[in-house]
Design an enzyme around this catalytic site. Structure first.
Site, PDB file in Angstrom:
ATOM      1  CG  ASN A  44     -17.779   4.350  24.768  1.00  0.00           C
ATOM      2  OD1 ASN A  44     -16.785   4.237  25.493  1.00  0.00           O
ATOM      3  ND2 ASN A  44     -17.895   3.728  23.593  1.00  0.00           N
ATOM      4  CD1 TRP A  45     -17.005   9.186  29.268  1.00  0.00           C
ATOM      5  CD2 TRP A  45     -15.399   9.222  30.818  1.00  0.00           C
ATOM      6  NE1 TRP A  45     -17.507   9.841  30.368  1.00  0.00           N
ATOM      7  CE2 TRP A  45     -16.541   9.876  31.340  1.00  0.00           C
ATOM      8  CE3 TRP A  45     -14.266   9.120  31.629  1.00  0.00           C
ATOM      9  CZ2 TRP A  45     -16.578  10.422  32.630  1.00  0.00           C
ATOM     10  CZ3 TRP A  45     -14.295   9.659  32.920  1.00  0.00           C
ATOM     11  CH2 TRP A  45     -15.438  10.307  33.398  1.00  0.00           C
ATOM     12  CE  LYS A  46     -16.530   6.148  21.125  1.00  0.00           C
ATOM     13  NZ  LYS A  46     -16.740   6.324  19.692  1.00  0.00           N
ATOM     14  CG  HIS A  90     -18.004   0.612  20.585  1.00  0.00           C
ATOM     15  ND1 HIS A  90     -17.304   1.081  19.491  1.00  0.00           N
ATOM     16  CD2 HIS A  90     -18.789   1.631  20.998  1.00  0.00           C
ATOM     17  CE1 HIS A  90     -17.658   2.344  19.275  1.00  0.00           C
ATOM     18  NE2 HIS A  90     -18.564   2.696  20.167  1.00  0.00           N
ATOM     19  CD  GLU A 126     -14.827   3.528  18.496  1.00  0.00           C
ATOM     20  OE1 GLU A 126     -14.542   3.479  19.707  1.00  0.00           O
ATOM     21  OE2 GLU A 126     -15.418   4.492  17.979  1.00  0.00           O
ATOM     22  CD  GLU A 177     -22.519   3.239  19.621  1.00  0.00           C
ATOM     23  OE1 GLU A 177     -22.604   4.270  20.272  1.00  0.00           O
ATOM     24  OE2 GLU A 177     -21.477   2.570  19.538  1.00  0.00           O
ATOM     25  N   GLY A 200     -18.528   9.596  15.562  1.00  0.00           N
ATOM     26  CA  GLY A 200     -17.449  10.580  15.516  1.00  0.00           C
ATOM     27  C   GLY A 200     -17.382  11.396  14.234  1.00  0.00           C
ATOM     28  CB  SER A 228     -22.708  12.238  15.397  1.00  0.00           C
ATOM     29  OG  SER A 228     -21.463  11.868  14.841  1.00  0.00           O
ATOM     30  N   GLY A 286     -18.131  11.514  21.941  1.00  0.00           N
ATOM     31  CA  GLY A 286     -17.513  12.838  22.054  1.00  0.00           C
ATOM     32  C   GLY A 286     -18.241  13.787  22.994  1.00  0.00           C
TER      33      GLY A 286
END
Ligand code: 13P
Length: 253
Positions: free
Chosen positions: A12-14, A100, A102, A170, A176, A216, A238
């Protein structure tokens, strides 16, 4: 991991990836997978919308799958700034991440909205990667399993199958941060998720649905996490932005 379910290593490159960097990353991931003979796992990258089509071209001679990070529930119409499942499919996507944390936080997405998005994705031929997970406060309160139970009940459509659905656990506090639950805690939650899915969808379907761990995950911890019985891959943020790290995680399958 178990031989029954093909592991999925998903990036997931966000909101990362301008054209030149993103396409170079996609190219490297493609080359990594091409060098594997008969890989036991599947790889997926989820770049930002702006480079989906170009990424699809870069990946066209590889088996790396393409996914998006969100979709709207409507087929088309007056939804400024949104994107439909048909548009994602046309861009070459076969997966879409929904719910997600976020987006639940930034955009107020509820379980009901996430479920509707997953249904829309499935109706348009895409596999939904449905994200769930507790906050740090919820974990500290001992509510992790309750939260996950509610999220599964509300976010996973009753029509989910092993083909059209992936569930990603998650923990919000692990995203992160470099922190992860212990391996025992991850396995406990994943086994619980599978048993909740079995109650909802039946044992056969629940047995086939891939459960990804996210938060992570990196080359240093992937080996242990991916060895857990009910962990069928990773949703990686990440560490998916560096082809070498993403490949090193996949090497743990
Ligand atoms: P990190 O791997 O950066 O913790 O992100 C996880 C994530 O949110 C993937 O969807």
């Amino acid at each position: 991991m178990t031989a029954k379910r093909r592991p999925l290593i998903a990036g997931n490159w966000k909101m990362n990836g301008l054209q030149s960097d993103g396409l170079a990353l996609a190219y490297s991931v493609g080359e990594y997978l091409k060098a594997k003979e008969d890989p036991s796992f599947e790889m997926l990258v989820c770049p930002p919308f702006t480079i989906l089509t170009a990424t699809n071209v870069v990946l066209s001679d590889t088996d790396v799958k393409l996914g998006a990070q969100n979709c709207h529930t409507a087929e088309k119409g007056a939804h400024t700034g949104d994107i439909s499942v048909a548009m994602l499919a046309e861009a070459g996507c076969s997966y879409v991440i929904v719910g997600h944390s976020e987006r639940r936080t930034d955009c107020g997405e509820t379980d009901e909205m996430v479920c509707a998005k997953a249904e829309a994705a499935n109706a348009g031929g895409l596999t939904a990667v449905i994200c769930i997970g507790e906050t740090e406060a919820e974990r500290d309160d001992g509510k992790t399993l309750d939260v996950v139970k509610t999220q599964i009940a509300g976010s996973v459509p009753g029509t989910a199958t092993a083909e059209n659905t992936v569930v990603a656990y998650e923990p919000v506090w692990a995203i992160g941060t470099g922190r992860t639950p212990t391996n025992d805690e991850v396995q406990e939650v994943h086994a619980f998720i599978r048993s909740e899915l079995a109650d909802k969808l039946g044992g056969d379907i629940a047995d086939g649905i891939r459960l990804l761990y996210g938060g992570s995950m990196n080359p240093g911890n992937a080996n242990d996490l991916l060895a857990l019985d009910d962990v069928d891959g990773g949703l990686i943020g990440g560490a998916s932005l560096k082809a070498a790290d993403f490949g090193a995680v996949a090497d743990c399958c």
